[in-house]
Design an enzyme around this catalytic site. Structure first.
Site, PDB file in Angstrom:
ATOM      1  N   GLU A 277       0.834  -1.209   0.000  1.00  0.00           N
ATOM      2  CA  GLU A 277       0.000   0.000   0.000  1.00  0.00           C
ATOM      3  C   GLU A 277       0.868   1.258   0.000  1.00  0.00           C
ATOM      4  OE1 GLU A 277      -2.980  -0.341  -0.739  1.00  0.00           O
ATOM      5  OE2 GLU A 277      -3.207  -2.480  -0.283  1.00  0.00           O
TER       6      GLU A 277
ATOM      7  N   HIS B  44       1.552   2.201  -3.520  1.00  0.00           N
ATOM      8  CA  HIS B  44       0.430   2.980  -4.077  1.00  0.00           C
ATOM      9  C   HIS B  44       0.499   4.426  -3.587  1.00  0.00           C
ATOM     10  CE1 HIS B  44      -1.855  -0.168  -6.050  1.00  0.00           C
ATOM     11  NE2 HIS B  44      -1.970  -0.903  -4.950  1.00  0.00           N
TER      12      HIS B  44
ATOM     13  N   GLU C  93      -0.892  -0.594  -9.773  1.00  0.00           N
ATOM     14  CA  GLU C  93      -0.470  -1.881  -9.211  1.00  0.00           C
ATOM     15  C   GLU C  93       1.015  -2.125  -9.483  1.00  0.00           C
ATOM     16  OE1 GLU C  93      -2.810  -3.097  -7.411  1.00  0.00           O
ATOM     17  OE2 GLU C  93      -1.932  -5.016  -6.816  1.00  0.00           O
TER      18      GLU C  93
END
Lengths: 500, 500
Positions: free
Chosen positions: A266, A269, A295
């Site tokens: 995460e 991201h 991704e």
């Protein structure tokens, strides 16, 4: 900036800024619902999200928006405005082509269908979910027809998540990758090396996992003055505005891998969103350019940084300094092998780095066939299990660990799954190019992540939606989508670990 | 509900619901800014709040709103709609009477003025703040003229915070209370009893303060399925929706009183919002009816429950079970006296139960005179210090601990301060009535707070804004505002503690 805008340009930029601001309020409410919101407020809060979402939808499809598109498309010298107009036009067309009654029915069905899916999954009852899934398929086929497409109806859906990528591209790439990966899997399964993941599942207090995760996020260059780490059930990263991009994670005290690799994923991201050019703030371009490129960023950090030998060599001492007593006797080599164990399993989100893509192939082939009327919803469970057996060599015992495991289809997200596999391939391809600019292994070995972060920002992050996914990929790597790098990376890695 | 509404009624109720929903999004953003938001996102978030606030303001003053008021006022059989229309009309008139350019200037000045006040307070520099304060006074005088008033211009401002309460009411009540309290203060200061607050300031770890505070909130009947407790710098309670009413607190490890009494105080506000009738959800009536009644609720729990001897007798063991070693030898009597020490001090928000109202009198008299052109802003620092000396017997050494301490005036909140003193009087008056229905001391002694919470809900909470503040007060107590109960309560309490 903006000094030289004419009146229409200025009005348009204010208009899209207002839309982004509503979006920010919605995102904060979503973050809150998934982290801290007390139970009794959820229903009211969901309605508020619906009201604000409707407002954004109205603005995206209004006559005012149509006016801006007509006035500015091709008639502005400002590149940001031109690209913003293109984004808005795409949204506008997408929505205005669907009769509004039909869209309303769909939105209402979506919520219902997701709720039923959740229940069906819990009860392991595909039949109760089937009629809803059938309707979701029907709606998506109809929408695809409204939107139009070239060659393959599924392309219209793919375009929602990975603009520019088509069935032709996927069908050229996926089967070859599948073949390579299943071959590789067989070699691994024949190996005498047997990593022992039980070494990793000792009790690991949440606070210590958190401290280690925060330390790694920090080293990755995640800016805590522009973000935070919170706990949730289904981890995610979310951008509220460019100065507030949050990461969430989940702590499993019996398996630190959930939190550590999850936070790094995460965090990848979040780094993307934190490093988009400030010039794009509060425009339709202020966000990752596609699901697949997004991704690729999370997977880059997860697989090409944090699952490498160089990473753990450098961080094993730090890890042990946070880890409880039971980890202290684990030898580095055993640890590294264990976090990289390859083992076919039923649940996609728990899959290892190698078999993950095979899970995606199963879904891609099935959803493409569904949308193309080659198979029927009622046959899905069997077909799912057959494909799992064919590609991974294991057959789900029930639909809970089979076709019912993912939320995506219940919400109508057909065309989404390929992004995950594309993200793997993009990441590998970026990695290959990065190696020409940096000695990546050495950089990781030194824990000098700032060089990696900078490279990614310079080549990818900063552009936001100014560039389309394949434009980014080809611009950075100077070649088209090429799955060789992923296969080579995996082969090289596992040959070393499994000694074949 | 709503089944029998006609089309206009239904449209109106949807309209005000949408306004409430925007309000909920704004409140969540405000909560987030004051609890968890990272620094770099603050500027963007503040702009989003401004955009949504403007939207609510537009809806409150729109022609559509005007249409609803004209169509429904006096022409609806639904009491909730009638009262809602009255609330909306009040807002509508308030805003529509101010020329929109002037209002815009004012809002922009407000933000600037608050920022300058903060700096001036830090630098102890009244002169840099003075021109802004002068403008805030000017605007408020002008607005008061636009709005209109009977007898005294200050009444127009009072009406924003405590509708129904006028200068005549305050001038009848406040001087008498002031006289009684200063008399009482002199008696206390002559007493030979000297509570020792140093007993209370041992190190008290935050986690243990939190555990005790949560336990007390729970016993008060605060519903954690519809709320939560978080940490902040300036504690507050906030209602997002009826199922989500949050409390915040601040932990001072050198003085547990900040968190414990603060949490109970904010918990009192939260109980009010949690127990408003669900019928009023998402209408303009879903909130406390005035600042004063709200404060009566927080003060009821703080002073009439948690600062009483009965409360501590019942909870001292629980307290000690959370308190560190250094508290274990403190005798109950010494503890109780120490938490009730009376001592004139400069800062209002740190004042004890007795002198607090005297702080308010200083502010009320000065702001009324300012608005009535009897004094000038430039003379405020001296006048403030004179009054402090007259009422509390102490003279601020500088403006930081004098006229610069409160944010209120910098944001133009003239007419707000009296609500605090009214809250004290209302609370005492409610307490007196409650004693006729319940043996309050015994109930507190048993820790049976549910009976108290129920009484407050039945008599006050449930009505939200369906009843005006004095309507509540007189309905519950069967008499007009009567400050005797507050004075009697304080005399009785302190006679016992200070033995005079």
């Amino acid at each position: 900036m903006g000094e030289q805008w004419n009146r229409t340009e200025e009005q348009f930029m204010n208009y899209v800024k207002e839309m982004s601001q509503y979006g920010e309020a919605i995102s904060l409410m979503a973050w809150d619902l998934r982290t801290y919101a007390p139970k009794n407020g959820v229903e009211g809060r969901s309605d508020v999200i619906a009201t604000l979402s409707q407002k954004v939808h109205q603005m995206a499809t209004s006559d005012e928006m149509k006016g801006y598109i007509e006035a500015l498309k091709g008639h502005t010298k400002d590149e940001i405005i031109q690209k913003s107009i293109e984004e808005c036009e795409k949204e506008y067309n997408k929505h205005s082509k669907i009769p509004s009654d039909e869209y309303k029915e769909y939105v209402s069905l979506q919520a219902k269908s997701e709720a039923i899916w959740e229940e069906a999954k819990e009860k392991n009852d595909f039949d109760m979910y089937r009629p809803y899934l059938e309707k979701m398929v029907e709606y998506n086929k109809r929408f695809a027809e409204y939107w139009g497409y070239e060659k393959h109806i599924y392309n219209a859906l793919l375009d929602n998540f990975e603009p520019g990528v088509t069935v032709d591209v996927l069908d050229e790439v996926f089967p070859a990758v599948r073949k390579s990966l299943t071959d590789l899997l067989q070699q691994i399964q024949k190996s005498d090396v047997h990593p022992d993941p039980s070494l990793l599942t000792g009790h690991f207090p949440k606070e210590q996992q958190e401290a280690f995760s925060l330390e790694i996020l920090n080293r990755m260059g995640y800016n805590f003055e522009g973000g935070r780490l919170d706990e949730t059930v289904h981890p995610f990263a979310i951008d509220l505005n460019q100065g507030d991009v949050r990461v969430t994670t989940k702590y499993d005290e019996k398996d630190f891998r959930t939190a550590v690799f999850g936070t790094i994923h995460e965090g990848g991201h979040a780094l993307y969103e934190q490093n988009i050019s400030p010039k794009l703030a509060y425009t339709p371009l202020a966000g990752g350019t596609s699901m697949g490129i997004h991704e690729s960023q999370s997977l880059f950090w997860e697989n090409f940084v944090s699952r490498t030998e160089a990473f753990w060599k450098n961080h094993y001492e730090l890890f042990l300094s946070h880890a409880p007593e039971s980890f202290q006797h684990v030898k580095f080599e055993d640890f590294y092998r264990a976090v990289n164990e390859v083992k076919p399993s039923f649940i996609r989100i728990e899959a290892d780095e190698l078999t993950y893509c095979l899970h995606i192939m199963v879904r891609y082939e099935l959803e493409k066939a569904l949308i193309n009327d080659e198979i029927e919803v009622k046959d899905l469970p069997e077909l799912w299990n057959d494909k799992m057996e064919e590609y991974l060599g294991i057959r789900p015992k029930n639909d809970q660990e089979g076709v019912l495991q993912d939320v995506h289809w219940s919400g109508g997200a057909f065309g989404y799954f390929p992004s995950y596999a594309l993200g793997y391939m993009y990441a590998a391809q970026f990695h290959n190019t990065m190696k020409k600019d940096l000695d990546v292994e050495e950089v990781i070995g030194k824990g000098d992540f700032e060089q990696i972060r900078k490279w990614l920002t310079e080549n990818i992050h900063q552009y936001g939606k100014m560039k389309k996914p394949l434009e980014i990929l080809e611009g950075v790597t100077n070649e088209k989508l090429n799955p060789t790098y992923l296969v080579d990376h995996l082969r090289e890695k596992y040959q070393k670990i499994y000694q074949f």
